[in-house]
Design an enzyme around this catalytic site. Structure first.
Site, PDB file in Angstrom:
ATOM      1  N   ASP A  15     -25.361  54.538 125.000  1.00  0.00           N
ATOM      2  CA  ASP A  15     -25.035  53.114 125.103  1.00  0.00           C
ATOM      3  C   ASP A  15     -25.002  52.662 126.557  1.00  0.00           C
ATOM      4  O   ASP A  15     -24.888  53.472 127.489  1.00  0.00           O
ATOM      5  CB  ASP A  15     -23.707  52.815 124.411  1.00  0.00           C
ATOM      6  CG  ASP A  15     -22.521  53.553 125.039  1.00  0.00           C
ATOM      7  OD1 ASP A  15     -22.715  54.717 125.468  1.00  0.00           O
ATOM      8  OD2 ASP A  15     -21.428  52.973 125.109  1.00  0.00           O
ATOM      9  N   HIS A  19     -24.425  59.660 127.451  1.00  0.00           N
ATOM     10  CA  HIS A  19     -24.253  58.599 126.462  1.00  0.00           C
ATOM     11  C   HIS A  19     -25.499  57.714 126.360  1.00  0.00           C
ATOM     12  O   HIS A  19     -26.185  57.456 127.346  1.00  0.00           O
ATOM     13  CB  HIS A  19     -23.015  57.750 126.759  1.00  0.00           C
ATOM     14  CG  HIS A  19     -23.002  57.086 128.108  1.00  0.00           C
ATOM     15  ND1 HIS A  19     -23.520  55.827 128.332  1.00  0.00           N
ATOM     16  CD2 HIS A  19     -22.513  57.502 129.302  1.00  0.00           C
ATOM     17  CE1 HIS A  19     -23.351  55.496 129.592  1.00  0.00           C
ATOM     18  NE2 HIS A  19     -22.745  56.499 130.211  1.00  0.00           N
ATOM     19  N   GLU A  67     -19.709  55.591 124.825  1.00  0.00           N
ATOM     20  CA  GLU A  67     -18.964  55.970 126.030  1.00  0.00           C
ATOM     21  C   GLU A  67     -18.513  54.743 126.811  1.00  0.00           C
ATOM     22  O   GLU A  67     -17.456  54.763 127.467  1.00  0.00           O
ATOM     23  CB  GLU A  67     -19.830  56.867 126.919  1.00  0.00           C
ATOM     24  CG  GLU A  67     -19.093  57.519 128.077  1.00  0.00           C
ATOM     25  CD  GLU A  67     -19.025  56.680 129.344  1.00  0.00           C
ATOM     26  OE1 GLU A  67     -18.255  57.029 130.257  1.00  0.00           O
ATOM     27  OE2 GLU A  67     -19.762  55.649 129.428  1.00  0.00           O
ATOM     28  N   GLU A  68     -19.290  53.657 126.744  1.00  0.00           N
ATOM     29  CA  GLU A  68     -18.951  52.474 127.524  1.00  0.00           C
ATOM     30  C   GLU A  68     -17.778  51.688 126.937  1.00  0.00           C
ATOM     31  O   GLU A  68     -17.363  50.673 127.498  1.00  0.00           O
ATOM     32  CB  GLU A  68     -20.179  51.560 127.669  1.00  0.00           C
ATOM     33  CG  GLU A  68     -21.326  52.154 128.478  1.00  0.00           C
ATOM     34  CD  GLU A  68     -20.978  52.364 129.948  1.00  0.00           C
ATOM     35  OE1 GLU A  68     -19.836  52.060 130.345  1.00  0.00           O
ATOM     36  OE2 GLU A  68     -21.851  52.837 130.700  1.00  0.00           O
ATOM     37  N   GLU A  72     -22.423  62.853 133.877  1.00  0.00           N
ATOM     38  CA  GLU A  72     -22.712  61.831 134.874  1.00  0.00           C
ATOM     39  C   GLU A  72     -21.722  61.826 136.029  1.00  0.00           C
ATOM     40  O   GLU A  72     -20.727  62.529 136.040  1.00  0.00           O
ATOM     41  CB  GLU A  72     -22.704  60.460 134.200  1.00  0.00           C
ATOM     42  CG  GLU A  72     -21.377  60.089 133.558  1.00  0.00           C
ATOM     43  CD  GLU A  72     -21.422  58.763 132.851  1.00  0.00           C
ATOM     44  OE1 GLU A  72     -22.065  57.838 133.375  1.00  0.00           O
ATOM     45  OE2 GLU A  72     -20.819  58.639 131.783  1.00  0.00           O
ATOM     46  N   ASP A 111     -26.943  54.591 134.661  1.00  0.00           N
ATOM     47  CA  ASP A 111     -25.779  54.896 133.810  1.00  0.00           C
ATOM     48  C   ASP A 111     -26.133  54.733 132.338  1.00  0.00           C
ATOM     49  O   ASP A 111     -25.850  53.703 131.749  1.00  0.00           O
ATOM     50  CB  ASP A 111     -24.649  53.959 134.216  1.00  0.00           C
ATOM     51  CG  ASP A 111     -23.343  54.242 133.510  1.00  0.00           C
ATOM     52  OD1 ASP A 111     -23.202  55.340 132.942  1.00  0.00           O
ATOM     53  OD2 ASP A 111     -22.457  53.364 133.518  1.00  0.00           O
TER      54      ASP A 111
END
Length: 426
Positions: free
Chosen positions: A73, A71, A137-138, A165, A103
């Site tokens: 974001d 991702h 994704e966040e 991840e 991340d």
């Protein structure tokens, strides 16, 4: 390749893709440009204005495809709390610093650096590789992975497995380097819960106080001790840790054992039970008015195979006077570990670190693997990094002073290269 991975990571961090924020488009355009320079045709699409994702396919020797997704974001960062500005991408002390280094822009940079190196060397992977650089994704993935599988399903044709991840990095355990490879994750149940009462003057005896009713319900929820449940993935992890440590782990007292084992215990401490944490409260508008309703949000997580038990317990604890609705509900995906592909993930790490001890692992949180599991793609957490024992990798997820070692990124590129180009064992 070695120098490029850290510079790509630094560049990606400089794009402020905070979610919520202004979107991922500039970072997506940067990624698309790097792919195009390597002769890989990117497909760029938006689910909403500036909520941009990029997908590309690299042909291999077999049409059966592997998906590598990540991702673009990141979660918010407060610059005043950081030693180095979170969107500087500064490289210092052997690390790339900034929000997303862990991340997960560091992982994206490894993939991009490898693809560009393949182009220079004329390398072809052993199977088709589909790359997905996704938005959102966040949050819930509604503007990213969910949109991608719903509206662009054809881009993932032939994909049987995926890596992403939250796995494949080293954890120092009593002098041994353990590499957890995720084979599943807990399901997500974000809920809005509401108490309905009778509005009235704050000075009078309350006939039915919604705020009080909600507080009682949340207190029951917060005080509940969820029972330990040993799922197959965690059971396999515990067995692997026993072999590595040379000692028995008492499965009847896993919580106590997790505390006793220290860093090794952190690999399963949050993955042995469901959880439900109240996180937000809203009620009232004036101190002398009893409101008619009160609401709260709860972050619920459930183990693979335990969704119904989780929801039944939630309803019992909230009681009949509290209603609930889902803000986000996603199943707990799991992938098999007794497969040649899982063995290849571990072998790729061992080939670059002969002291590596790969182990299966279940994530306590969630990733876009949930969306891809919905279309039949088995997801594994595998973003390989070799880390020093003094680096608190777990603590940097959504934390301050997030950073990733340059040597770790370079290690990851080599591991991915072996995984994607080495012939499968006969």
């Amino acid at each position: 390749m070695a120098g490029e991975v850290s510079s790509i990571c630094s560049d990606l961090i400089r794009f402020d893709t905070t979610n919520p924020g202004s979107g991922e488009r500039p970072a997506a355009e940067y990624v698309a440009g790097l792919l195009a320079e390597a002769g890989v045709e990117p497909v760029v699409f938006e689910s909403a204005r500036h909520r941009t994702s990029v997908v590309a396919r690299i042909p291999g020797d077999s049409p059966e495809a592997l998906l590598i997704h990540g991702h673009l974001d990141v979660v918010p960062a407060e610059p005043a709390d950081w030693r180095i500005h979170p969107f500087s991408g500064e490289i210092t002390g052997g690390c790339v610093w900034g929000r997303g280094a862990v991340d997960m822009k560091g992982t994206l940079s490894m993939t991009l650096a490898l693809v560009r190196d393949w182009a220079r060397r004329g390398v072809r992977p052993t199977r088709d590789v589909v790359l997905a650089f996704l938005a959102d994704e966040e949050a819930t993935g509604e503007y990213g992975a969910r949109h991608a599988v719903r509206r662009h399903r054809e881009l993932f044709d032939g994909c049987t497995e995926a890596i992403s991840e939250s796995g494949g990095y080293s954890v120092e355990v009593q002098g041994r380097r353990v590499y957890p490879i995720a084979v599943g994750e807990r399901g997500t149940a974000w809920m809005k819960v509401t108490a309905h009462g009778v509005a009235g003057h704050g000075s009078r005896p309350a006939a039915d106080n919604a705020v009080a009713e909600l507080c009682h319900a949340l207190s029951r929820l917060a005080a509940h001790r969820w029972p330990v449940r040993l799922t197959p993935g965690v059971a396999a992890l515990v067995t692997s840790l026993e072999e590595i440590l040379g000692e028995r782990i008492d499965r009847d007292h896993l919580e106590r054992e997790a505390e006793r084992l220290g860093r090794a215990g952190t690999l399963f401490a949050a993955q042995i039970r469901n959880s439900a944490n109240p996180t937000m409260l809203q009620a009232g508008y004036k101190v002398n008015v009893i409101p008619g309703t009160a609401t709260a949000h709860v972050d619920g997580r459930f183990l693979p195979g335990y969704r119904e038990e989780f929801l039944e317990t939630i309803d019992r604890l909230l009681g009949p006077r509290i209603t609930r609705e889902f803000v986000n509900l996603e199943e707990a995906p799991s992938a098999p570990l007794d497969t040649p592909f899982f063995a290849r993930l571990g072998a790729a790490v061992v080939a670059e670190d002969e002291e590596a001890r790969p182990v299966p692992y279940v994530m306590s949180g969630g990733t876009d693997a949930k969306s891809f599991a919905g279309i039949g793609i088995r997801g594994y957490g595998f973003a390989p990094l070799r880390l020093s024992s003094d680096l608190d990798y777990f603590g940097m997820f959504h934390g301050v002073d997030e950073r990733v070692p340059v040597e770790g990124l370079e290690f990851g590129v080599r591991v991915l290269d072996r995984l994607l180009t080495s012939p499968a064992p006969a």
